[in-house]
Design a protein around this motif. Sequence first.
Motif, PDB file in Angstrom:
ATOM      1  N   ARG A  80      -4.141   0.756  -2.065  1.00 28.91           N
ATOM      2  CA  ARG A  80      -4.271  -0.204  -1.071  1.00 28.91           C
ATOM      3  C   ARG A  80      -3.685  -1.190  -1.876  1.00 28.91           C
ATOM      4  NH1 ARG A  80      -8.097  -3.016   3.204  1.00 28.91           N
ATOM      5  NH2 ARG A  80      -8.389  -4.811   2.479  1.00 28.91           N
ATOM      6  N   ASN A  81      -2.889  -1.636  -1.559  1.00 29.33           N
ATOM      7  CA  ASN A  81      -2.320  -3.798  -1.150  1.00 29.33           C
ATOM      8  C   ASN A  81      -1.915  -3.942   0.245  1.00 29.33           C
ATOM      9  OD1 ASN A  81      -2.338  -4.211  -4.509  1.00 29.33           O
ATOM     10  ND2 ASN A  81      -1.791  -1.974  -4.269  1.00 29.33           N
ATOM     11  N   THR A  82      -2.368  -4.674   0.615  1.00 26.76           N
ATOM     12  CA  THR A  82      -2.242  -5.313   1.932  1.00 26.76           C
ATOM     13  C   THR A  82      -1.212  -6.147   2.031  1.00 26.76           C
ATOM     14  OG1 THR A  82      -4.317  -6.086   2.540  1.00 26.76           O
ATOM     15  CG2 THR A  82      -4.301  -3.606   2.889  1.00 26.76           C
ATOM     16  N   SER A  91       1.152  -1.293  -0.299  1.00 29.67           N
ATOM     17  CA  SER A  91       0.064  -0.008  -0.371  1.00 29.67           C
ATOM     18  C   SER A  91       0.865   1.541   0.369  1.00 29.67           C
ATOM     19  CB  SER A  91      -0.983   0.378   1.251  1.00 29.67           C
ATOM     20  OG  SER A  91      -1.658  -1.040   1.597  1.00 29.67           O
ATOM     21  N   ASP A 125      -4.402  -8.807   0.883  1.00 27.69           N
ATOM     22  CA  ASP A 125      -4.688  -8.101  -0.455  1.00 27.69           C
ATOM     23  C   ASP A 125      -3.452  -9.414  -0.979  1.00 27.69           C
ATOM     24  OD1 ASP A 125      -6.828  -6.801   0.080  1.00 27.69           O
ATOM     25  OD2 ASP A 125      -5.826  -4.822  -0.670  1.00 27.69           O
TER      26      ASP A 125
END
Length: 312
Positions: free
Chosen positions: A146-148, A113, A151
């Motif tokens: 967002r790219n946790t 993220s 994810d």
Amino acid sequence: MARSVIISCAVTGAIHTPTMSPHLPVTPEAIIEQAVAAADAGAAILHLHARHPDDGRPSADPAHFEMIVPAIRERTDAVINITSGGSTSMTLEQRLAFPMQFGPEMASLNMGSMNFSIHPAARKIKQWVHPWEQPYVEGTEDIIFRNTFRDIRRILIELGEGRGTRFEFECYDLGHLYNLAHFLDEGLIKPPFFVQSIFGILGGMGPDPENMAVIRNTADRLFGRESYEWSILGAGRHQMPLLTIGAAMGANVRVGLEDNLYLGRGELAKSNADQVAKMARILGELSLEIATPAEARQRLALKGAPSITESR
């Protein structure tokens, strides 16, 4: 023997808007024609986004991808790489809708993220072609892409293990390499993998050439040079200088109107193929060969175009 360089071409993306360049492909017909021409000019990998045909807004709608992807696949042997990043305003479910349906050979995957902003570009524009563009560009000042870890894990399992897709791991910062190493340790990533180092995006690593050496040395230490293929993406005016340095350092390269709208100082690129052709000329001057799609598939351990299946 001369080393071959994989040229990727990001054809339209979700960053730039129609006002910024009349040559940015936004209709299905323009995206198809420019993608095929880029492959003919030497791009082994085509990185694809979709847009709304009526006004050029970034789209995750599988119906809009269906307007472009089958036609491109019919007309070229280039590796088709579908975004799983979409745009900063899309949910993960939206971003995965078409890749999960299509099961491409490759998909992009952002490794963390981040702040990802192009809002300063709005200051240069007085008149917009479409009403959506100004709030879209200005709004990136207050959006987190967002790219946790959850994810990323989901994408690796559902799209990677589930559909046989391999990834263009987009690393915008040094920490993203460590995120990649984490998933390597977890057994969700296996060599050979494709590391796309991105320089010049506001919110990520700056376009300083010194950063390239740091990234290369860190990746070698974390992964071992034999485990990964390295590629360079330079945003905006930094595109050609950084790619040239990167190629001399042993990297592959990515061009395309998603990353940069210009061919030279003050000169808009009239097509993606213009950038591919320019990069190919530079590589030739460096005594480097251009990799074919077959070479890219072999080096990246892709499943191959005939293995692509679509679930209807």
